[in-house]
Scaffold this motif. Sequence first.
Motif, PDB file in Angstrom:
ATOM      1  N   MET A 148      31.787 -43.447   8.394  1.00  0.00           N
ATOM      2  CA  MET A 148      30.623 -44.065   8.830  1.00  0.00           C
ATOM      3  C   MET A 148      29.321 -43.683   7.915  1.00  0.00           C
ATOM      4  O   MET A 148      28.265 -44.599   8.000  1.00  0.00           O
ATOM      5  CB  MET A 148      30.179 -44.055  10.455  1.00  0.00           C
ATOM      6  N   GLY A 149      29.444 -42.644   7.476  1.00  0.00           N
ATOM      7  CA  GLY A 149      28.377 -41.909   6.617  1.00  0.00           C
ATOM      8  C   GLY A 149      27.198 -42.161   7.379  1.00  0.00           C
ATOM      9  O   GLY A 149      26.186 -42.340   6.997  1.00  0.00           O
ATOM     10  N   GLN A 150      27.087 -41.290   8.512  1.00  0.00           N
ATOM     11  CA  GLN A 150      25.863 -41.574   9.227  1.00  0.00           C
ATOM     12  C   GLN A 150      25.460 -40.027  10.102  1.00  0.00           C
ATOM     13  O   GLN A 150      24.463 -40.176  10.708  1.00  0.00           O
ATOM     14  CB  GLN A 150      25.847 -42.651  10.282  1.00  0.00           C
ATOM     15  N   GLY A 151      26.337 -39.387  10.015  1.00  0.00           N
ATOM     16  CA  GLY A 151      26.310 -38.191  10.764  1.00  0.00           C
ATOM     17  C   GLY A 151      24.762 -37.384  10.470  1.00  0.00           C
ATOM     18  O   GLY A 151      24.119 -37.041  11.378  1.00  0.00           O
ATOM     19  N   VAL A 193      26.598 -34.733  18.564  1.00  0.00           N
ATOM     20  CA  VAL A 193      27.457 -36.133  18.121  1.00  0.00           C
ATOM     21  C   VAL A 193      28.020 -36.059  16.661  1.00  0.00           C
ATOM     22  O   VAL A 193      27.512 -35.715  15.907  1.00  0.00           O
ATOM     23  CB  VAL A 193      26.707 -37.357  18.274  1.00  0.00           C
ATOM     24  N   VAL A 194      29.474 -35.860  16.852  1.00  0.00           N
ATOM     25  CA  VAL A 194      30.000 -35.789  15.363  1.00  0.00           C
ATOM     26  C   VAL A 194      30.518 -37.361  15.075  1.00  0.00           C
ATOM     27  O   VAL A 194      31.260 -37.798  15.879  1.00  0.00           O
ATOM     28  CB  VAL A 194      31.287 -35.017  15.565  1.00  0.00           C
ATOM     29  N   VAL A 195      29.869 -37.823  14.081  1.00  0.00           N
ATOM     30  CA  VAL A 195      30.426 -39.186  13.536  1.00  0.00           C
ATOM     31  C   VAL A 195      31.457 -39.060  12.727  1.00  0.00           C
ATOM     32  O   VAL A 195      31.337 -38.354  11.638  1.00  0.00           O
ATOM     33  CB  VAL A 195      29.068 -39.850  13.074  1.00  0.00           C
ATOM     34  N   ASP A 196      32.508 -40.058  12.742  1.00  0.00           N
ATOM     35  CA  ASP A 196      33.588 -40.111  11.401  1.00  0.00           C
ATOM     36  C   ASP A 196      32.871 -40.459  10.217  1.00  0.00           C
ATOM     37  O   ASP A 196      31.969 -41.229  10.197  1.00  0.00           O
ATOM     38  CB  ASP A 196      34.377 -40.995  11.885  1.00  0.00           C
ATOM     39  N   PRO A 197      33.017 -39.339   9.323  1.00  0.00           N
ATOM     40  CA  PRO A 197      32.326 -39.430   7.907  1.00  0.00           C
ATOM     41  C   PRO A 197      32.685 -40.793   7.328  1.00  0.00           C
ATOM     42  O   PRO A 197      31.937 -41.337   6.456  1.00  0.00           O
ATOM     43  CB  PRO A 197      33.167 -38.342   7.088  1.00  0.00           C
ATOM     44  N   ASN A 257      30.053 -31.374   2.016  1.00  0.00           N
ATOM     45  CA  ASN A 257      30.141 -32.952   2.370  1.00  0.00           C
ATOM     46  C   ASN A 257      29.812 -33.707   1.228  1.00  0.00           C
ATOM     47  O   ASN A 257      29.611 -33.282   0.170  1.00  0.00           O
ATOM     48  CB  ASN A 257      29.066 -33.051   3.537  1.00  0.00           C
ATOM     49  N   THR A 258      29.705 -35.187   1.515  1.00  0.00           N
ATOM     50  CA  THR A 258      29.158 -35.785   0.220  1.00  0.00           C
ATOM     51  C   THR A 258      28.168 -36.891   0.958  1.00  0.00           C
ATOM     52  O   THR A 258      28.188 -38.000   0.755  1.00  0.00           O
ATOM     53  CB  THR A 258      30.405 -36.718  -0.360  1.00  0.00           C
ATOM     54  N   VAL A 259      26.850 -36.196   1.317  1.00  0.00           N
ATOM     55  CA  VAL A 259      26.177 -36.881   2.104  1.00  0.00           C
ATOM     56  C   VAL A 259      25.393 -37.924   1.254  1.00  0.00           C
ATOM     57  O   VAL A 259      24.459 -37.363   0.591  1.00  0.00           O
ATOM     58  CB  VAL A 259      25.386 -36.065   3.119  1.00  0.00           C
TER      59      VAL A 259
END
Length: 345
Positions: free
Chosen positions: A308-311, A302-306, A51-53
């Motif tokens: 939003m950058g919040q998962g 909960v899968v947050v769309d990347p 990912n690029t968290v």
Amino acid sequence: MRGAVTAPTVGIVGAGVAGLHLGLALRAADVPVTLYTEQAFADLAAGPLLNTVAHHHPMLDRERQWDVHFWPAERHGYGAHHHHVGGTAPVRFTGHFTHPSCAVDHRLYLPRLAGAFAERGGRIEVRAVGPRDLARLAGSHALLVVASGRGPLSGLFPLRPEHSPHHTPQRLLCAGLYTGVRGADPAGVTISIAPGAGELLEIPLHSAHGPVTALLFENLPGGDLAALASLDHRDDPALFAKAVLEALRRHHPATAERVEERDFGLTHPLDVLQGGVLPAVRQDWIDLGGERFALALGDAHVVVDPLMGQGANLASYSAAVVAAEIATDTAYDALFCERVARARE
Ligand SMILES: Cc1cc2nc3c(=O)[nH]c(=O)nc-3n(C[C@H](O)[C@H](O)[C@H](O)COP(=O)(O)OP(=O)(O)OC[C@H]3O[C@@H](n4cnc5c(N)ncnc54)[C@H](O)[C@@H]3O)c2cc1C
């Protein structure tokens, strides 16, 4: 009721940020924990981009609290979001943070946290847990937490359709780590919106190669840049870099203007991630029978769309809430699970 189990040991399936943050928080409260993970950390570290968290201040504060803030945000982080909204009348503006955020490659981050978890008495078992194993594992633990990400195990937790309106990913992703992009001033993430094409998140990220630039294209299906999600960089790395550069120039000028063309390219063939993520919200917990229960955590919940950058930030928050509830309770029954659900809602 906890039945025959006397020590409140907790079993966590999955050792991503959700499982590890929960494990570390529980060890800080002296709760015995076993983490089950299908992939050895050495393999994860040597594998493809995950990912690029970016971690934001509340999450970084939890890292400090649990003594796992190994990459100080003051040194490796950034303090601004630079926005560019394209279209017929482009707009640019910058937002400055009160506290820095920080992005570290999870192939460095997760193994380091797993090391700290083990040093603090956490047990790690490397093995895949199937749906049928859950009931058996539940016999050895007072509570199971499923933090297995978007994989099939999360399917045990029914979808909540009122919060899961999509049936296909809303964006086609092309994430990669690059050299040759001069950082924005002040250091920050550039968020570029190209109407009709999609969005770009440009993130200063600390990786095994040192400081690099993560480019996360979130392209609209059917849009001008959709093909980037399936363009194979291994076929022709130079052609791939050219296509990415062209995409920047056409749609994301705020980043393109800082590219040094002769230095531009992927940092490594493994530093790419392409595909799509389907946002979803699942039920908080399931009854495993025999007075045993499993809670969902992180992407399994909960899968947050990347976009939003919040998962990961959400997973960490949720882990802290779950840990606090576990540490203050003794009976991990349906009422407990329901209380956790309300507490992190
Ligand atoms: C390109 C991209 C960019 C992103 N950017 C951001 C961002 O900027 N900020 C942010 O907050 N979030 C971001 N996210 C989201 C973030 O990456 C996820 O929400 C987060 O990593 C989820 O963590 P997790 O621990 O729940 O799941 P995962 O990281 O998927 O971990 C699950 C773990 O469970 C293990 N596992 C799976 N199945 C089993 C099994 N059956 N038995 C045993 N082990 C199993 C896996 O091996 C893995 O270790 C981004 C995601 C993507 C794809």
